[in-house]
Write a protein that holds these residues in place. Sequence first.
Motif, PDB file in Angstrom:
ATOM      1  N   HIS A  79      27.252  47.224   5.685  1.00 51.20           N
ATOM      2  CA  HIS A  79      28.067  47.675   4.471  1.00 51.20           C
ATOM      3  C   HIS A  79      28.117  49.092   4.196  1.00 51.20           C
ATOM      4  CE1 HIS A  79      27.862  43.514   3.779  1.00 51.20           C
ATOM      5  NE2 HIS A  79      26.772  43.210   3.857  1.00 51.20           N
ATOM      6  N   GLN A 119      32.920  45.395   9.240  1.00 49.06           N
ATOM      7  CA  GLN A 119      33.895  45.343   8.150  1.00 49.06           C
ATOM      8  C   GLN A 119      35.356  44.904   8.672  1.00 49.06           C
ATOM      9  OE1 GLN A 119      33.833  48.989   5.687  1.00 49.06           O
ATOM     10  NE2 GLN A 119      31.748  48.808   5.941  1.00 49.06           N
ATOM     11  N   ASN A 122      35.423  41.015   8.561  1.00 50.06           N
ATOM     12  CA  ASN A 122      35.801  40.523   7.311  1.00 50.06           C
ATOM     13  C   ASN A 122      37.242  40.604   6.980  1.00 50.06           C
ATOM     14  OD1 ASN A 122      33.160  40.178   6.702  1.00 50.06           O
ATOM     15  ND2 ASN A 122      32.960  42.326   5.837  1.00 50.06           N
TER      16      ASN A 122
END
Length: 254
Positions: A79, A119, A122
Amino acid sequence: MAMEIYQQEEDKSLIANSMDEVENVSFRECMVSFHTKSIYNVLSEMVRHYLGFVTSYDSNYIMQKAKEFANQNFDSFAHKEIPTCFTEILEKPMKKKEQIKLLKGANLTYDQLGALFAQAENKGYSFSHYHYQGDPSSVNKDELPKFIHVKEDGTVEYYGKTTLTEGQMKQVVEQADVLIARILDNDEHWHCFLQTFKGLKGQEAGLQGSQPHLHYISDSFGISRNSLVEMLRKGEYPSTPVHIPLKENEEKVE
């Protein structure tokens, strides 16, 4: 995952892990699985040496702890904030000139590179990993020991029988022809982040060749994904003007 354990001394082992090629998989699942196995190998050797070679131990418990550590390691970087230019190339269809302009001057830390892949998943991207290693040109392949490592102080550590001198073994490592490519795919677009062993050591030609860097290629560069993979398997890759410096330390994201 390929793994070798080299017994050097009674109380010392050297463990070498390398990641297998994967295609269109979950980045998280792939990395957690790889690191779980890597950590398990290290913990198992530590326990085995501590308890003795003939003493049994609970391998399931060690595997459980290894998986916990692997998940914690993934979460530690997944993250992290990454430069917005990388988010934009994942989210917006762009022409080659637009991508080149956007990525000009961009750089990543190693943690940010992992965060980029995490990411991207995602956002619907799958992950592929390709690896090429050519045979050494300076010596006969049969003369090589099983393992060679050049330490930071320049000395050579190796395992196995060899007729090569320390200088020859060092030359083999420094001139190794190694290519690693990671490709992010969604239904329409792909992005390839490619590195060479010489590029990581800052030994390539060009404006940014003197520092560790990645090469960037995408579906907008006029090459098909299949053609790119065929080149990678031969240790080749198309030229690209996009070189992305890799930094060791965390830097403020612009």
